[in-house]
Design a protein around this motif. Structure first.
Motif, PDB file in Angstrom:
ATOM      1  N   SER A  92       0.845  -1.198   0.000  1.00 21.66           N
ATOM      2  CA  SER A  92       0.000   0.000   0.000  1.00 21.66           C
ATOM      3  C   SER A  92       0.881   1.249   0.000  1.00 21.66           C
ATOM      4  N   LYS A 131       0.775   3.800   1.965  1.00 22.61           N
ATOM      5  CA  LYS A 131       1.200   4.144   3.323  1.00 22.61           C
ATOM      6  C   LYS A 131       2.381   3.277   3.763  1.00 22.61           C
ATOM      7  N   THR A 132       2.312   2.003   3.457  1.00 23.30           N
ATOM      8  CA  THR A 132       3.399   1.090   3.813  1.00 23.30           C
ATOM      9  C   THR A 132       4.656   1.407   3.013  1.00 23.30           C
ATOM     10  N   LYS A 151       5.579   4.361   1.853  1.00 24.27           N
ATOM     11  CA  LYS A 151       6.175   5.572   2.435  1.00 24.27           C
ATOM     12  C   LYS A 151       6.937   5.237   3.719  1.00 24.27           C
ATOM     13  N   PHE A 152       6.339   4.374   4.574  1.00 22.71           N
ATOM     14  CA  PHE A 152       6.990   3.967   5.818  1.00 22.71           C
ATOM     15  C   PHE A 152       8.306   3.236   5.525  1.00 22.71           C
ATOM     16  N   ALA A 153       8.278   2.286   4.584  1.00 17.64           N
ATOM     17  CA  ALA A 153       9.480   1.522   4.244  1.00 17.64           C
ATOM     18  C   ALA A 153      10.553   2.430   3.656  1.00 17.64           C
ATOM     19  N   GLN A 154      10.156   3.359   2.807  1.00 16.40           N
ATOM     20  CA  GLN A 154      11.118   4.281   2.221  1.00 16.40           C
ATOM     21  C   GLN A 154      11.764   5.160   3.292  1.00 16.40           C
ATOM     22  N   LEU A 155      10.970   5.576   4.257  1.00 13.04           N
ATOM     23  CA  LEU A 155      11.505   6.373   5.360  1.00 13.04           C
ATOM     24  C   LEU A 155      12.463   5.532   6.204  1.00 13.04           C
ATOM     25  N   LEU A 156      12.051   4.324   6.533  1.00 13.52           N
ATOM     26  CA  LEU A 156      12.864   3.423   7.339  1.00 13.52           C
ATOM     27  C   LEU A 156      14.187   3.077   6.647  1.00 13.52           C
ATOM     28  N   ASN A 163      15.545   4.879   4.305  1.00 11.40           N
ATOM     29  CA  ASN A 163      16.165   6.128   3.825  1.00 11.40           C
ATOM     30  C   ASN A 163      16.423   6.039   2.323  1.00 11.40           C
ATOM     31  N   TYR A 220      13.164   0.938  -3.959  1.00 17.91           N
ATOM     32  CA  TYR A 220      13.539   0.918  -2.541  1.00 17.91           C
ATOM     33  C   TYR A 220      13.622  -0.484  -1.953  1.00 17.91           C
TER      34      TYR A 220
END
Length: 84
Positions: free
Chosen positions: A38, A40-41, A43-48, A50, A56
Motif C-alpha cells: 500500500s 502508506k506502507t 512511504k513507511f518503508a522508504q523512510l525506514l 532512507n 527501494y
C-alpha cells in the motif's frame, strides 16, 4: 483477483523446482512485492530504509546474502541441518 491467479500459478508450480534464488531472484521478488504494498506502507518503508527511489525494496533485497559473507555475519549462513 483472476489476473493474479494466472500470473502466480506458473510461479507456484515452478517453486518446488527452484533450489536457490540468487541475487536476480531476490531482486525480482522485491520488484514484484512493491506492486502489492500500500502507499502508506511504501512511504513507511522508504523512510525506514532512507531510500525514496522507485527501487527501494530491490535495493536491499540481497543484503542478507552479502551480510553472511562479512565478518560477524557468518552465523547467518548456517542452514537447517548443517548445525554442529
Amino acid at each position: 483477483m483472476a489476473p493474479y491467479r494466472t500470473t502466480l500459478l506458473p510461479l507456484l508450480v515452478a517453486f518446488p523446482l527452484a533450489s536457490a534464488w540468487g541475487s536476480l531472484g531476490h531482486t525480482t521478488v522485491a520488484y514484484i512485492a512493491q506492486n502489492f504494498v500500500s502507499g502508506k506502507t511504501a512511504k513507511f518503508a522508504q523512510l525506514l530504509l532512507n531510500d525514496a527511489s522507485p527501487a527501494y525494496l530491490a535495493n536491499v533485497a540481497t543484503w542478507a546474502d552479502s551480510y553472511r559473507s562479512e565478518k560477524g555475519g557468518e552465523f547467518s549462513s548456517v542452514r537447517v541441518g548443517d548445525e554442529q
